[in-house]
Design a protein around this motif. Structure first.
Motif, mmCIF file in Angstrom:
data_model
loop_
_atom_site.group_PDB
_atom_site.id
_atom_site.type_symbol
_atom_site.label_atom_id
_atom_site.label_comp_id
_atom_site.label_asym_id
_atom_site.label_seq_id
_atom_site.Cartn_x
_atom_site.Cartn_y
_atom_site.Cartn_z
ATOM 1 N N UNK A 178 24.887 -6.535 -4.410
ATOM 2 C CA UNK A 178 25.667 -7.467 -4.722
ATOM 3 C C UNK A 178 24.299 -8.735 -5.575
ATOM 4 N N UNK A 179 23.496 -9.141 -5.483
ATOM 5 C CA UNK A 179 23.159 -10.330 -5.866
ATOM 6 C C UNK A 179 22.098 -9.324 -7.210
ATOM 7 N N UNK A 180 22.315 -7.996 -7.064
ATOM 8 C CA UNK A 180 21.673 -7.408 -8.291
ATOM 9 C C UNK A 180 22.802 -7.325 -9.190
ATOM 10 N N UNK A 181 23.910 -7.470 -8.551
ATOM 11 C CA UNK A 181 25.235 -7.176 -9.640
ATOM 12 C C UNK A 181 25.474 -8.757 -9.984
ATOM 13 N N UNK A 182 24.997 -9.611 -9.662
ATOM 14 C CA UNK A 182 25.250 -10.862 -9.992
ATOM 15 C C UNK A 182 24.290 -11.058 -10.745
ATOM 16 N N UNK A 183 22.893 -11.128 -10.885
ATOM 17 C CA UNK A 183 21.764 -11.796 -11.356
ATOM 18 C C UNK A 183 22.025 -10.901 -13.288
ATOM 19 N N UNK A 184 22.621 -9.101 -13.081
ATOM 20 C CA UNK A 184 22.349 -8.809 -13.848
ATOM 21 C C UNK A 184 24.063 -9.556 -14.316
ATOM 22 N N UNK A 185 25.148 -10.465 -14.195
ATOM 23 C CA UNK A 185 26.289 -10.699 -15.005
ATOM 24 C C UNK A 185 25.692 -12.268 -15.281
ATOM 25 N N UNK A 186 24.497 -12.143 -14.772
ATOM 26 C CA UNK A 186 24.033 -13.781 -15.284
ATOM 27 C C UNK A 186 23.217 -12.935 -16.334
ATOM 28 N N UNK A 187 22.101 -12.921 -16.661
ATOM 29 C CA UNK A 187 21.957 -12.166 -18.045
ATOM 30 C C UNK A 187 22.390 -11.877 -18.978
ATOM 31 N N UNK A 188 23.393 -11.101 -18.504
ATOM 32 C CA UNK A 188 24.739 -11.206 -19.408
ATOM 33 C C UNK A 188 24.623 -11.933 -20.098
ATOM 34 N N UNK A 189 25.533 -12.884 -19.978
ATOM 35 C CA UNK A 189 26.231 -14.588 -19.755
ATOM 36 C C UNK A 189 24.909 -15.179 -20.474
ATOM 37 N N UNK A 190 23.871 -15.533 -20.149
ATOM 38 C CA UNK A 190 22.461 -16.244 -20.762
ATOM 39 C C UNK A 190 22.338 -15.096 -22.201
ATOM 40 N N UNK A 191 22.189 -14.034 -22.520
ATOM 41 C CA UNK A 191 22.045 -13.785 -24.011
ATOM 42 C C UNK A 191 23.638 -14.509 -24.730
ATOM 43 N N UNK A 192 24.334 -14.670 -24.036
ATOM 44 C CA UNK A 192 25.786 -15.289 -25.060
ATOM 45 C C UNK A 192 24.795 -16.832 -25.122
#
Lengths: 352, 270
Positions: free
Chosen positions: B246-260
């Motif tokens: 779940x942590x990995x999932x959240x980190x991935x989501x955050x990285x994607x958001x950061x790109x935006x």
């Protein structure tokens, strides 16, 4: 100055961690189910013995187990149910009791001693017992309820509350199908899970609940549910339309027992507390408060006949003989329970 | 050196309550009951894919709804005078002074079949509607509980916007809609991104809301993890493995958001 302040602050943050370990004199740490005791007895205990009671509660046997397993907590007296006590004995988590310090043990009825979870009666003193069963609202259910199978019929669609834990919930389906609560056959457990999935997909289940059932049954939110006899007595005081049935297939007879875990730090105080809990006056007050049934023969004699003659709290012996206790299950079976429970949780309601 | 000393208490705090627990989770996730290294905890993760999907979906819906409610609210609030703002802020924060579980319990008695809402609708001959024990009730619980975490960061970013940018845009002939679309909105993105994170992360990991409002009918990641610790089989190793996923999932989501959010200064949580 700033530096000293910072170091001080850092120490302050860490300090509480060690402060917890500080040993207090003359206490007994008791860990029990929620709403399962008359808390005013603690003052009497302190008055009689000078021992202060540190009282904490848990919501399920599994929660008790995991807080002992993960360490860091020290309890002197715990009150698990039979199957969990059996598991703890097996995993060497309990200390043998010194019965010479528990003379009130003589008050207890011998039929509640030497049961399968502690055959030699070395580790436990029974506290309360009871049965599970079906609670239903007589104004909302128009036919008599006699069987666990009544929970799976479509005429009660959207009205059924089931236990929100794998052991009790799957256990009910096992009994409905005519199997034992303690089966280790994966085929039987799968069949029971499929029955529950079918019940959920057809929209028969309203919700899976534990103590939320109190509000829902009292407020006519659901017509029928499964829970403990003692709690039914509490609910029926608020809602007189509620009735209780021990299904013909037999229900779960449980005994909750006082035990001393290996992490105990005040062994003699624990013995004194257990002895105190078996004295007639305390038993009567706890029964009055909780609605559960006592294994004490001497206290039962003194009890109001309205209570001791209540067939919900003290069912006839032929009904009790038909009930089954939970035994300890091997860990592979417990994992399989969890596996099937996830399947049930993930099933979706198909009609509505 | 001089500037670092005041940070020591925070570093100690983070070390004890963030870093060490994280290391413990990683250790548990990759070991079995005998303490040996294993990857078994991750091998049956496919069984749980549906749970991941469920949680992701509900958390996503809750986040979008929060954003749709919070953005206009924060935007309008930033235009108001100081007195109104203070009162509005008080009303946003007020429910949070109460215990989270109590607030969720309150929703239970509102949404139930004989609950306040259905009794009220019944006065007009509507219903009773089936509200509780549905995915909708779970999403509602998430939105209600986490909405302030979306409003506050967006509001603080819009509020601190340099008004000269807006004036410049107007001077250059932009109408209100264009000013909003090309100036205000892009500049408020850092607040939006932190808001999304602060709603999405607690939504994806909640278990109390799905228990109380979902009635156990919808099964989320938080329930799955809780079950490994408090279920029939006590398995903190599998629980840790799922928590790590779940942590990995959240980190991935955050990285994607950061790109935006690239190019905007990083008001984002990460």
């Amino acid at each position: 100055m700033k530096k000293i302040f910072s170091v001080f602050l850092a120490l302050l943050l860490v300090f509480p961690l060690f402060a917890c370990g500080k040993k207090e004199e003359n206490v007994v740490n008791v860990y029990n189910w929620g709403e399962y005791i008359d808390e005013s007895i603690f003052d009497d205990f302190e008055e009689q013995t000078g021992i202060r009671v540190n009282y904490k509660t848990f919501a399920s046997n599994e929660m008790l187990y995991s807080s002992l397993k993960s360490g860091g907590s020290s309890y002197d007296v715990i009150i698990p149910s039979d199957y969990m006590a059996a598991r703890m004995v097996e995993e060497n988590m309990l200390l043998p009791l010194d019965y010479s310090q528990i003379p009130n043990m003589a008050n207890l009825d011998a039929q509640y001693l030497n049961l399968e979870y502690d055959p030699q009666q070395l580790y436990t003193v029974p506290y309360m017992w009871g049965v599970t069963g079906i609670i239903y609202n007589t104004t909302m259910v128009d036919h008599p309820i006699t069987s666990w199978m009544d929970l799976f019929t479509t005429d009660l669609t959207g009205q059924v509350l089931m236990f929100d834990n794998p052991r009790d919930c799957i256990g009910i389906a096992l009994k409905a199908l005519g199997y034992s609560f303690n089966t280790t056959s994966e085929d039987e457990i799968t069949e029971a899970a499929n029955l529950l999935i079918d019940q959920k997909e057809k929209g028969i289940v309203q919700a899976y609940v534990m103590d939320q059932i109190f509000d829902k049954m009292i407020n006519n939110e659901a017509a029928i549910g499964t829970y403990y006899a003692g709690d039914y007595i509490t609910m029926s005081e608020e809602n007189p339309d509620l009735a209780f049935c021990i299904p013909s297939e037999g229900a779960n007879l449980f005994v909750d027992a006082m035990c001393v875990p290996t992490v105990c730090e005040n062994y003699d105080n624990a013995m004194a507390f257990i002895n105190f809990m078996c004295s007639d006056d305390v038993v009567l007050r706890n029964c009055e408060e909780t609605g559960y049934s006592t294994p004490s023969a001497t206290a039962l004699e003194q009890m109001d006949e309205e209570v001791s003659g209540n067939p919900v709290a003290y069912p006839a012996s032929d009904i009790l003989d038909n009930c089954e206790t939970y035994g300890g299950l091997p860990s592979s079976t417990l994992s399989f329970y969890d596996h099937e429970w996830i399947r049930i949780c993930l099933a979706k309601v198909k009609v509505h | 050196m001089k500037t670092k000393t005041p940070a020591i208490p925070y570093i100690v705090w983070m070390g004890i309550f963030v870093v060490i627990p994280l290391i413990l989770i990683v250790i548990y996730a990759f070991t079995n009951f005998d303490g040996h290294f294993t990857l078994d905890n991750f091998s049956n993760i496919d069984v749980f894919l549906q749970v991941f999907g469920n949680s992701l979906w509900l958390a996503l819906i809750a986040t979008v709804i929060c954003l749709l409610i919070a953005y206009p609210f924060a935007y309008l609030l930033a235009q108001e005078g100081p007195v109104f703002r203070k009162i509005a802020m008080l009303f946003i924060m007020l429910p949070m002074w109460m215990n989270f579980l109590l607030r969720t319990y309150a929703w239970m008695s509102i949404l139930e079949n004989n609950g306040f809402l259905n009794q009220f609708l019944g006065l007009f001959g509507i219903g009773p509607l089936h509200l509780i024990n549905t995915d909708g009730a779970v999403v509602l619980g998430m939105v209600y509980n986490f909405l302030p975490f979306m409003i506050l960061p967006i509001f603080s970013v819009i509020d601190k916007l340099d008004k000269r940018y807006i004036e410049a845009a107007q001077d250059l002939g932009a109408n209100r809609r264009e000013t909003f679309r090309r100036v205000i909105f892009p500049l408020s993105l850092p607040g939006v991104l932190s808001g999304i994170m602060m709603v999405f992360i607690p939504s994806i990991s909640t278990f109390a809301i799905s228990k109380l409002l979902g009635g156990g009918m919808s099964f989320l990641l938080g329930d799955l993890i809780e079950m490994q610790f408090l279920g029939a089989a006590y398995n903190p190793h599998l629980g840790s493995a799922i928590a790590l996923m779940m942590l990995a999932l959240v980190v991935i989501a955050m990285l994607i958001m950061n790109r935006f959010g690239d190019g905007e200064e990083g008001a984002v949580v990460m």
